[in-house]
Scaffold this motif. Sequence first.
Motif, PDB file in Angstrom:
ATOM      1  N   UNK A 165      65.049  81.292  -4.881  1.00  0.00           N
ATOM      2  CA  UNK A 165      64.098  80.333  -4.322  1.00  0.00           C
ATOM      3  C   UNK A 165      63.507  79.587  -5.502  1.00  0.00           C
ATOM      4  N   UNK A 166      63.760  78.284  -5.566  1.00  0.00           N
ATOM      5  CA  UNK A 166      63.277  77.497  -6.682  1.00  0.00           C
ATOM      6  C   UNK A 166      62.641  76.218  -6.159  1.00  0.00           C
ATOM      7  N   UNK A 167      61.536  75.819  -6.780  1.00  0.00           N
ATOM      8  CA  UNK A 167      60.885  74.575  -6.373  1.00  0.00           C
ATOM      9  C   UNK A 167      61.650  73.352  -6.902  1.00  0.00           C
ATOM     10  N   UNK A 168      62.429  73.541  -7.953  1.00  0.00           N
ATOM     11  CA  UNK A 168      63.232  72.448  -8.511  1.00  0.00           C
ATOM     12  C   UNK A 168      64.601  72.460  -7.836  1.00  0.00           C
ATOM     13  N   UNK A 169      64.838  71.524  -6.947  1.00  0.00           N
ATOM     14  CA  UNK A 169      66.043  71.502  -6.113  1.00  0.00           C
ATOM     15  C   UNK A 169      67.358  71.513  -6.894  1.00  0.00           C
ATOM     16  N   UNK A 170      67.496  70.777  -8.024  1.00  0.00           N
ATOM     17  CA  UNK A 170      68.767  70.829  -8.768  1.00  0.00           C
ATOM     18  C   UNK A 170      69.140  72.245  -9.225  1.00  0.00           C
ATOM     19  N   UNK A 171      68.154  73.070  -9.566  1.00  0.00           N
ATOM     20  CA  UNK A 171      68.441  74.439  -9.969  1.00  0.00           C
ATOM     21  C   UNK A 171      69.017  75.227  -8.795  1.00  0.00           C
ATOM     22  N   UNK A 172      68.431  75.067  -7.614  1.00  0.00           N
ATOM     23  CA  UNK A 172      68.943  75.758  -6.433  1.00  0.00           C
ATOM     24  C   UNK A 172      70.369  75.345  -6.098  1.00  0.00           C
ATOM     25  N   UNK A 173      70.666  74.030  -6.193  1.00  0.00           N
ATOM     26  CA  UNK A 173      72.026  73.554  -5.926  1.00  0.00           C
ATOM     27  C   UNK A 173      73.004  74.099  -6.956  1.00  0.00           C
ATOM     28  N   UNK A 174      72.589  74.123  -8.230  1.00  0.00           N
ATOM     29  CA  UNK A 174      73.464  74.652  -9.280  1.00  0.00           C
ATOM     30  C   UNK A 174      73.763  76.122  -9.053  1.00  0.00           C
ATOM     31  N   UNK A 175      72.735  76.886  -8.701  1.00  0.00           N
ATOM     32  CA  UNK A 175      72.934  78.322  -8.437  1.00  0.00           C
ATOM     33  C   UNK A 175      73.876  78.523  -7.242  1.00  0.00           C
TER      34      UNK A 175
END
Length: 178
Positions: A165-175
């Motif tokens: 769960x990340x507030x920064x959307x690009x990190x979530x998409x990368x994961x």
Amino acid sequence: TTLSTGTIYVDSDMSLVRRRAVGDGFMEEIIIANHGKEPKRLQVRIEAGSDFADLFEVKDKLAKKGEFYRRVEADKLVLGYRRGRFVRETWIKSSAPAALEEGALNFTVEVPAHGMWTTAIEVIAVINPGRQERPQVKDTPKDVEPRPDLGESLKEWMASAPRLDASWEPLGRTYQQS
């Protein structure tokens, strides 16, 4: 992809589609479509090569200490690397007839009016070339779901994987992509 006509003023009546599936090598399906009213004859050349560089050689900018080789066999192009008893090869095959040469597959393609031509290029990583009978690519473009070597379905594995769960959307998409 639209095939170029050599001018910006004429729309191409040919298109090219490439679909790739990766897993223990890869399979690439190549489709050439003729949208025109006349049949087309094309020369298609696919070049292939490999440096067999490992992670440490790339990271540390080390020179390769072995012998590269290429050869054409009856039904495949072989790219190889040998250092002492260590041997690795890449086998490249096509479902459509191809004139093979060291480093390329050449096709004479006839595409009927409003028709298509297709081939599947199979690129296989071979770990034990002297003992390997018929290695196969794990996934193909026609597979609906990837076939990981996990002993369970990908959906089951993903359900049990850690969640982020990340507030920064690009990190979530990368994961998620990784």
